[in-house]
Design an enzyme around this catalytic site. Sequence first.
Site, PDB file in Angstrom:
ATOM      1  N   ARG A 131       2.117   7.459  25.024  1.00  0.00           N
ATOM      2  CA  ARG A 131       2.917   6.474  24.317  1.00  0.00           C
ATOM      3  C   ARG A 131       4.394   6.809  24.525  1.00  0.00           C
ATOM      4  O   ARG A 131       4.773   7.976  24.652  1.00  0.00           O
ATOM      5  CB  ARG A 131       2.598   6.456  22.812  1.00  0.00           C
ATOM      6  CG  ARG A 131       1.240   5.867  22.465  1.00  0.00           C
ATOM      7  CD  ARG A 131       1.164   4.387  22.775  1.00  0.00           C
ATOM      8  NE  ARG A 131      -0.087   3.770  22.351  1.00  0.00           N
ATOM      9  CZ  ARG A 131      -1.143   3.577  23.139  1.00  0.00           C
ATOM     10  NH1 ARG A 131      -1.099   4.002  24.400  1.00  0.00           N
ATOM     11  NH2 ARG A 131      -2.225   2.981  22.680  1.00  0.00           N
ATOM     12  N   GLU A 169       6.451  -3.756  24.631  1.00  0.00           N
ATOM     13  CA  GLU A 169       5.851  -4.217  25.884  1.00  0.00           C
ATOM     14  C   GLU A 169       5.716  -5.731  25.812  1.00  0.00           C
ATOM     15  O   GLU A 169       5.240  -6.247  24.803  1.00  0.00           O
ATOM     16  CB  GLU A 169       4.480  -3.572  26.094  1.00  0.00           C
ATOM     17  CG  GLU A 169       4.563  -2.081  26.312  1.00  0.00           C
ATOM     18  CD  GLU A 169       3.216  -1.407  26.507  1.00  0.00           C
ATOM     19  OE1 GLU A 169       3.181  -0.222  26.871  1.00  0.00           O
ATOM     20  OE2 GLU A 169       2.187  -2.084  26.291  1.00  0.00           O
ATOM     21  N   HIS A 171       1.322  -0.731  31.754  1.00  0.00           N
ATOM     22  CA  HIS A 171       0.257  -0.290  30.840  1.00  0.00           C
ATOM     23  C   HIS A 171      -1.133  -0.632  31.386  1.00  0.00           C
ATOM     24  O   HIS A 171      -1.939  -1.289  30.732  1.00  0.00           O
ATOM     25  CB  HIS A 171       0.447  -0.915  29.456  1.00  0.00           C
ATOM     26  CG  HIS A 171      -0.190  -0.086  28.366  1.00  0.00           C
ATOM     27  ND1 HIS A 171       0.288  -0.053  27.082  1.00  0.00           N
ATOM     28  CD2 HIS A 171      -1.273   0.734  28.376  1.00  0.00           C
ATOM     29  CE1 HIS A 171      -0.466   0.743  26.333  1.00  0.00           C
ATOM     30  NE2 HIS A 171      -1.425   1.235  27.110  1.00  0.00           N
TER      31      HIS A 171
END
Length: 337
Positions: A249, A278, A297
């Site tokens: 993260r 994001e 991601h």
Amino acid sequence: MKVHVKNNRWKPGSFPNTPEGEEVFTITQARLDDALAEYPDLKGRADYVVDWDTDNFASSMRDADVLLTWDLPMADLATVAPRLKWIHCIGAGVEHMLPISDWLPKGVVLTNNKGVHAAKAGEFGLMAVLMLHSKMPAIVTNQRNEVYDSLYASPIAGRTLVVLGTGSLGGAGAQAVQKLGVHVIGVNRSGQPVDGCDEVVTTDHLDEVLPRADYLLIATPDTPQTRGLMDRRRLDLMKPGAGIINIGREAVMDYGALCDKLQDGSLGGAILDVFDPEPIAADSRLWATPNLIITPHVSADDGDAYVPMTLGLFFRNMRLFLDDQPLLNPVRPELGY
């Protein structure tokens, strides 16, 4: 027994964070039926309500025993869902639910998707370490700038990888990279041995192993204990030219300090897969930072099999739940994972 399935429509700033992600993570009735076919003993033992966002959440949860979801309205959950006994989160990270103890009703078990991501994460970790070793971030920066320089690399055997967070993601990466003759040092909370690691130290020894790292793979969840763990001071401990990968993260690392060190050349390169928010803002300095590769991601999510693997884990747990047995992957509220 009743199971409420809460899917999320894509929208900016939410999960899924792209339109493509909505297809990957949506649990449809057809996908439920396909998965149940592998568990014939569970057929007819539960009713499933497949819903979107909170369209029918309040009314359906009045008599739901189980919730399968990414997120949920947390306010007064014990009153909203008086029969609720089990929540399964379809992600491994549950930082969006913290602090869990503030809202999780007494007697309700929260489980997560830990392990579903391991195979893909291991492959990504291996790929990313090899990309750093072969100077691919610098090569991509040179391509962007129309520069043709020969950047050579030797075989990777004998180099050192530090893995910060040796759970299913980091552990899979460690195992994949170790096979190439890389010395792997794991860093975790317990200091217990981990497959794929030649050494394991506790987090309070992180400062001692960072200067040894040719490459650092970060795979920790976002918890109060991990936020800011890789700050500017610790980035300064790394040897000149070292490379960094983050599949955990963003909150674990100071991205501003990382950009500074990539800009001045004191680090060799970085591959980042996780961000907050994001998608990344259009004016973020990350886009223009040299020797940095951005991946959206995708390090640990199988675009074809994420839902089938999730439902496989869920139905294995369903058997345990029906037999009043301890469930797989219980989240510890005091730890946040």
